[in-house]
Design a protein around this motif. Structure first.
Motif, PDB file in Angstrom:
ATOM      1  N   ALA A 165      24.257 -74.780 -47.649  1.00 22.89           N
ATOM      2  CA  ALA A 165      25.294 -73.784 -47.935  1.00 22.89           C
ATOM      3  C   ALA A 165      24.630 -72.532 -48.490  1.00 22.89           C
ATOM      4  O   ALA A 165      23.713 -72.624 -49.304  1.00 22.89           O
ATOM      5  N   LEU A 166      25.109 -71.367 -48.092  1.00 24.89           N
ATOM      6  CA  LEU A 166      24.543 -70.115 -48.611  1.00 24.89           C
ATOM      7  C   LEU A 166      25.331 -69.562 -49.789  1.00 24.89           C
ATOM      8  O   LEU A 166      24.857 -68.669 -50.495  1.00 24.89           O
ATOM      9  N   LEU A 167      26.540 -70.082 -50.018  1.00 26.80           N
ATOM     10  CA  LEU A 167      27.404 -69.575 -51.099  1.00 26.80           C
ATOM     11  C   LEU A 167      28.224 -70.730 -51.651  1.00 26.80           C
ATOM     12  O   LEU A 167      28.658 -71.606 -50.896  1.00 26.80           O
ATOM     13  N   GLY A 168      28.406 -70.717 -52.977  1.00 29.15           N
ATOM     14  CA  GLY A 168      29.258 -71.713 -53.616  1.00 29.15           C
ATOM     15  C   GLY A 168      30.073 -71.062 -54.711  1.00 29.15           C
ATOM     16  O   GLY A 168      30.300 -69.846 -54.692  1.00 29.15           O
ATOM     17  N   ASP A 169      30.494 -71.883 -55.681  1.00 27.85           N
ATOM     18  CA  ASP A 169      31.387 -71.369 -56.724  1.00 27.85           C
ATOM     19  C   ASP A 169      30.752 -70.273 -57.574  1.00 27.85           C
ATOM     20  O   ASP A 169      31.415 -69.282 -57.919  1.00 27.85           O
ATOM     21  N   ILE A 170      29.478 -70.407 -57.886  1.00 32.85           N
ATOM     22  CA  ILE A 170      28.843 -69.445 -58.801  1.00 32.85           C
ATOM     23  C   ILE A 170      28.685 -68.073 -58.122  1.00 32.85           C
ATOM     24  O   ILE A 170      29.086 -67.039 -58.665  1.00 32.85           O
ATOM     25  N   LEU A 171      28.134 -68.082 -56.928  1.00 37.04           N
ATOM     26  CA  LEU A 171      27.991 -66.806 -56.217  1.00 37.04           C
ATOM     27  C   LEU A 171      29.349 -66.266 -55.787  1.00 37.04           C
ATOM     28  O   LEU A 171      29.554 -65.050 -55.745  1.00 37.04           O
ATOM     29  N   GLY A 172      30.278 -67.154 -55.510  1.00 37.84           N
ATOM     30  CA  GLY A 172      31.631 -66.699 -55.158  1.00 37.84           C
ATOM     31  C   GLY A 172      32.284 -65.972 -56.333  1.00 37.84           C
ATOM     32  O   GLY A 172      32.932 -64.929 -56.154  1.00 37.84           O
ATOM     33  N   ALA A 173      32.092 -66.504 -57.533  1.00 34.66           N
ATOM     34  CA  ALA A 173      32.650 -65.852 -58.727  1.00 34.66           C
ATOM     35  C   ALA A 173      32.016 -64.481 -58.932  1.00 34.66           C
ATOM     36  O   ALA A 173      32.688 -63.512 -59.310  1.00 34.66           O
ATOM     37  N   LYS A 174      30.723 -64.390 -58.647  1.00 31.55           N
ATOM     38  CA  LYS A 174      30.036 -63.094 -58.770  1.00 31.55           C
ATOM     39  C   LYS A 174      30.539 -62.094 -57.732  1.00 31.55           C
ATOM     40  O   LYS A 174      30.706 -60.909 -58.008  1.00 31.55           O
ATOM     41  N   LEU A 175      30.798 -62.584 -56.553  1.00 37.55           N
ATOM     42  CA  LEU A 175      31.359 -61.744 -55.485  1.00 37.55           C
ATOM     43  C   LEU A 175      32.655 -61.088 -55.968  1.00 37.55           C
ATOM     44  O   LEU A 175      32.866 -59.876 -55.806  1.00 37.55           O
ATOM     45  N   HIS A 176      33.484 -61.901 -56.572  1.00 35.88           N
ATOM     46  CA  HIS A 176      34.754 -61.384 -57.090  1.00 35.88           C
ATOM     47  C   HIS A 176      34.541 -60.460 -58.293  1.00 35.88           C
ATOM     48  O   HIS A 176      35.054 -59.342 -58.340  1.00 35.88           O
ATOM     49  N   ARG A 177      33.754 -60.925 -59.233  1.00 36.49           N
ATOM     50  CA  ARG A 177      33.541 -60.177 -60.488  1.00 36.49           C
ATOM     51  C   ARG A 177      32.938 -58.801 -60.233  1.00 36.49           C
ATOM     52  O   ARG A 177      33.286 -57.826 -60.896  1.00 36.49           O
ATOM     53  N   ASN A 178      32.046 -58.704 -59.281  1.00 39.38           N
ATOM     54  CA  ASN A 178      31.364 -57.423 -59.039  1.00 39.38           C
ATOM     55  C   ASN A 178      32.086 -56.541 -58.031  1.00 39.38           C
ATOM     56  O   ASN A 178      31.586 -55.476 -57.661  1.00 39.38           O
ATOM     57  N   GLY A 179      33.265 -56.960 -57.601  1.00 39.18           N
ATOM     58  CA  GLY A 179      34.121 -56.044 -56.859  1.00 39.18           C
ATOM     59  C   GLY A 179      33.920 -55.978 -55.361  1.00 39.18           C
ATOM     60  O   GLY A 179      34.264 -54.963 -54.736  1.00 39.18           O
ATOM     61  N   PHE A 180      33.368 -57.036 -54.771  1.00 40.45           N
ATOM     62  CA  PHE A 180      33.333 -57.096 -53.311  1.00 40.45           C
ATOM     63  C   PHE A 180      34.694 -57.594 -52.814  1.00 40.45           C
ATOM     64  O   PHE A 180      35.384 -58.345 -53.513  1.00 40.45           O
ATOM     65  N   SER A 181      35.068 -57.195 -51.595  1.00 37.31           N
ATOM     66  CA  SER A 181      36.337 -57.670 -51.021  1.00 37.31           C
ATOM     67  C   SER A 181      36.208 -59.058 -50.429  1.00 37.31           C
ATOM     68  O   SER A 181      37.178 -59.821 -50.410  1.00 37.31           O
ATOM     69  N   GLY A 182      35.031 -59.352 -49.908  1.00 39.41           N
ATOM     70  CA  GLY A 182      34.870 -60.660 -49.281  1.00 39.41           C
ATOM     71  C   GLY A 182      33.515 -60.807 -48.638  1.00 39.41           C
ATOM     72  O   GLY A 182      32.649 -59.925 -48.731  1.00 39.41           O
ATOM     73  N   ILE A 183      33.363 -61.961 -47.992  1.00 41.67           N
ATOM     74  CA  ILE A 183      32.089 -62.283 -47.338  1.00 41.67           C
ATOM     75  C   ILE A 183      32.377 -63.063 -46.065  1.00 41.67           C
ATOM     76  O   ILE A 183      33.303 -63.883 -46.024  1.00 41.67           O
ATOM     77  N   ILE A 184      31.608 -62.755 -45.047  1.00 44.01           N
ATOM     78  CA  ILE A 184      31.687 -63.481 -43.777  1.00 44.01           C
ATOM     79  C   ILE A 184      30.307 -64.072 -43.539  1.00 44.01           C
ATOM     80  O   ILE A 184      29.311 -63.334 -43.512  1.00 44.01           O
TER      81      ILE A 184
END
Ligand SMILES: O=C([O-])CC(=O)C(=O)O
Ligand SMILES: [Mg+2]
Length: 132
Positions: A52-71
């Motif tokens: 897996a390239l992304l999980g809960d920790i990086l997902g939380a950072k994605l949200h916290r730092n203001g990205f809209s999403g990831i594909i």
């Protein structure tokens, strides 16, 4: 191509920032430390289902730092927590295996998967039917 939604949002959009990596997510980790400014990360993990390239920790950072999403043309894990985040997360599947941490990959180069090429700076509009 079989992309599925794992985030709390199925519709999201923003300017793309492109990454390519294979079974290692260090370049993605570093990029997630930037200010997201509503951008969408487009990650070509070369369709690997070995980790897996992304999980809960990086997902939380994605949200916290203001990205809209990831594909991700690859896999995610910790999906129960990813589903609680108000961001978009599209990936091919889940895999319980953690990725390598070697700083190998590209950022800002065009990526091609699902029959399209995406450049950094392109506008990406994702919805539930995308790539399905
Ligand atoms: O270990 C990783 O890099 C992926 C992961 O599980 C997380 O982001 O929570
Ligand atoms: Mg995790």
């Amino acid at each position: 191509m079989g992309f599925r939604d794992y985030g709390g949002m199925t519709r999201f959009s923003g300017k793309a920032i492109t990454i390519q990596c294979l079974e290692t997510n260090q370049v993605l980790r570093e990029t997630l430390d930037e200010a997201g400014e509503g951008r969408v990360l487009v990650v070509d993990g070369q369709a690997s289902k070995r980790c897996a390239l992304l999980g809960d920790i990086l997902g939380a950072k994605l949200h916290r730092n203001g990205f809209s999403g990831i594909i991700i043309n690859g896999c995610v894990r910790d999906t129960e927590d990813l589903g609680k985040l108000p961001v978009g997360v599209k990936a091919l599947n889940t895999c319980p295996v953690k990725p390598g941490k070697a700083p190998v990959g590209t950022k800002g180069e065009p990526v091609t998967f699902a029959g399209i090429t995406i450049n950094t700076g392109d506008w990406v509009y994702a919805d539930a039917g995308m790539f399905s």
